[in-house]
Design a protein around this motif. Structure first.
Motif, short mmCIF file in Angstrom:
data_model
loop_
_atom_site.label_atom_id
_atom_site.label_comp_id
_atom_site.label_asym_id
_atom_site.label_seq_id
_atom_site.Cartn_x
_atom_site.Cartn_y
_atom_site.Cartn_z
N ALA A 1 8.29 26.67 104.20
CA ALA A 1 7.60 27.91 103.83
C ALA A 1 8.55 29.10 103.84
N LEU A 2 9.64 29.00 104.59
CA LEU A 2 10.60 30.10 104.68
C LEU A 2 11.66 30.03 103.60
N LEU A 3 11.94 28.82 103.11
CA LEU A 3 13.04 28.66 102.18
C LEU A 3 12.78 29.33 100.83
N LYS A 4 11.56 29.23 100.33
CA LYS A 4 11.28 29.77 99.00
C LYS A 4 11.50 31.28 98.92
N PRO A 5 10.88 32.09 99.79
CA PRO A 5 11.14 33.54 99.68
C PRO A 5 12.59 33.91 99.96
N LEU A 6 13.24 33.20 100.89
CA LEU A 6 14.63 33.52 101.20
C LEU A 6 15.55 33.20 100.02
N MET A 7 15.35 32.03 99.40
CA MET A 7 16.18 31.65 98.26
C MET A 7 15.95 32.57 97.06
N LEU A 8 14.68 32.90 96.81
CA LEU A 8 14.39 33.81 95.70
C LEU A 8 14.97 35.20 95.97
N MET A 9 14.92 35.64 97.22
CA MET A 9 15.51 36.93 97.56
C MET A 9 17.00 36.94 97.26
N PRO B 1 3.55 38.89 99.37
CA PRO B 1 2.22 38.78 98.76
C PRO B 1 2.24 37.99 97.47
N TRP B 2 3.36 38.05 96.72
CA TRP B 2 3.40 37.32 95.45
C TRP B 2 3.35 35.81 95.68
N ILE B 3 4.20 35.30 96.58
CA ILE B 3 4.23 33.86 96.83
C ILE B 3 2.92 33.39 97.42
N PHE B 4 2.34 34.20 98.29
CA PHE B 4 1.03 33.85 98.84
C PHE B 4 0.01 33.70 97.71
N THR C 1 -5.36 28.20 103.99
CA THR C 1 -4.25 27.48 104.60
C THR C 1 -2.92 28.17 104.33
N LYS C 2 -2.82 28.89 103.24
CA LYS C 2 -1.58 29.58 102.90
C LYS C 2 -1.32 30.79 103.79
N LEU C 3 -2.33 31.21 104.55
CA LEU C 3 -2.14 32.32 105.48
C LEU C 3 -1.15 31.95 106.58
N VAL C 4 -1.08 30.67 106.92
CA VAL C 4 -0.14 30.22 107.95
C VAL C 4 1.29 30.49 107.51
N GLU C 5 1.61 30.11 106.28
CA GLU C 5 2.95 30.33 105.75
C GLU C 5 3.24 31.83 105.62
N LEU C 6 2.23 32.59 105.25
CA LEU C 6 2.41 34.04 105.13
C LEU C 6 2.76 34.65 106.48
N CYS C 7 2.09 34.22 107.52
CA CYS C 7 2.36 34.75 108.86
C CYS C 7 3.79 34.43 109.29
#
Length: 272
Positions: free
Chosen positions: A37-45, A74-77, A113-119
């Protein structure tokens, strides 16, 4: 509306059980678990930061990496919650054929369920704020409302998409393409202030500028991302003028989406 809420409340234990089951199954056999869940936003950043160095996107006083990461949360969520919600009914064929309960539980479960990854992503954002010496202000209390609004937007798409996906499996194939295009029509890579400057101030599209800006702002994600960045990074209240066009759009589309889902629900077991 109250009848719908009461109906869902009656099945709250089932909703909680399905939500927990989805979370545990999703990461049970993944070697890296929830770290994905952390890799996607970090890689896109990182990718967008490299692109920015070539294109020269103006991020104002806020460092571009944290600005784009705050946009990606918010976008990935929305993106993943919507995709899961659209596929939720088809993905639970066995349950649908066995017993009856409100089928809207499936899209709702997928979104929750996606709220977990958002947190978890919030922890990364907090670390970046410490690194860039950016302290949250009282306006951070807007964030739960912004997330709630994002959930409603996701459900609006998920209800209609899940029902259509039962009858037309092309929906599942075409959805990633549509969502990818929508990302470029949302202020993820670039700030909303840049769009406003080009269209309203500079009139870059000529006589079409004002109309294009209005159409752009009818995308709820434009107001959501801008509001999230303002509340978390800029210490400002959300710009209501940036939110209301998309909010009106959702207030119109949500009831229509839910009605379509409920009408299609009666034939799910026969078609699926």
């Amino acid at each position: 509306m109250l009848r719908v809420i009461n109906n869902l409340y009656s099945y709250r234990e089932l909703l909680a059980a399905l939500t927990w089951k989805t979370i545990t199954v999703r990461y049970k056999q993944a070697y890296m678990g929830i770290a994905w869940a952390l890799l996607k936003p970090l890689m896109l950043m990182l990718i967008f930061t490299v692109v920015k160095s070539f294109v020269g996107i103006d991020s104002g006083d806020i460092p571009y990496p944290i600005l784009v990461f705050a946009a990606l949360l918010p976008w990935i969520f929305f993106q993943e919650a919507t995709a899961e919600g659209v596929n939720s009914v088809v993905g639970n064929t066995n349950l649908i054929k066995k017993i009856y309960f409100p089928r809207e539980i499936f899209p709702i479960t997928s979104v929750l369920t996606k709220l977990v990854e958002l947190c978890i992503s919030f922890l990364i954002l907090a670390g970046m704020m410490v690194y860039y010496k950016m302290a949250p202000t009282i306006h951070v209390f807007w964030v739960p409302l912004i997330i709630l609004y994002t959930i409603i937007v996701s459900l609006t798409v998920a209800f209609a998409g899940a029902a259509a996906n039962v009858y037309y499996r092309d929906v599942r194939t075409g959805l990633p393409v549509v969502l990818s295009l929508l990302m470029y029509l949302s202020p993820v890579i670039y700030p909303l202030a840049l769009v406003k400057e080009r269209l309203l101030t500079q009139q870059a599209a000529g006589e079409w500028s004002d109309m294009l800006y209005t159409l752009y702002m009818m995308n709820p994600l434009a107001g959501i991302i801008d509001a999230f960045q303002k509340a978390m990074l800029q210490g400002m209240a959300p710009d209501i003028g940036a939110i209301w066009p998309g909010l009106i759009t959702i207030l119109i589309l949500l009831p229509l989406s839910y009605i379509y889902f409920k009408r299609a629900e009666a034939h799910f077991a026969d078609v699926i």
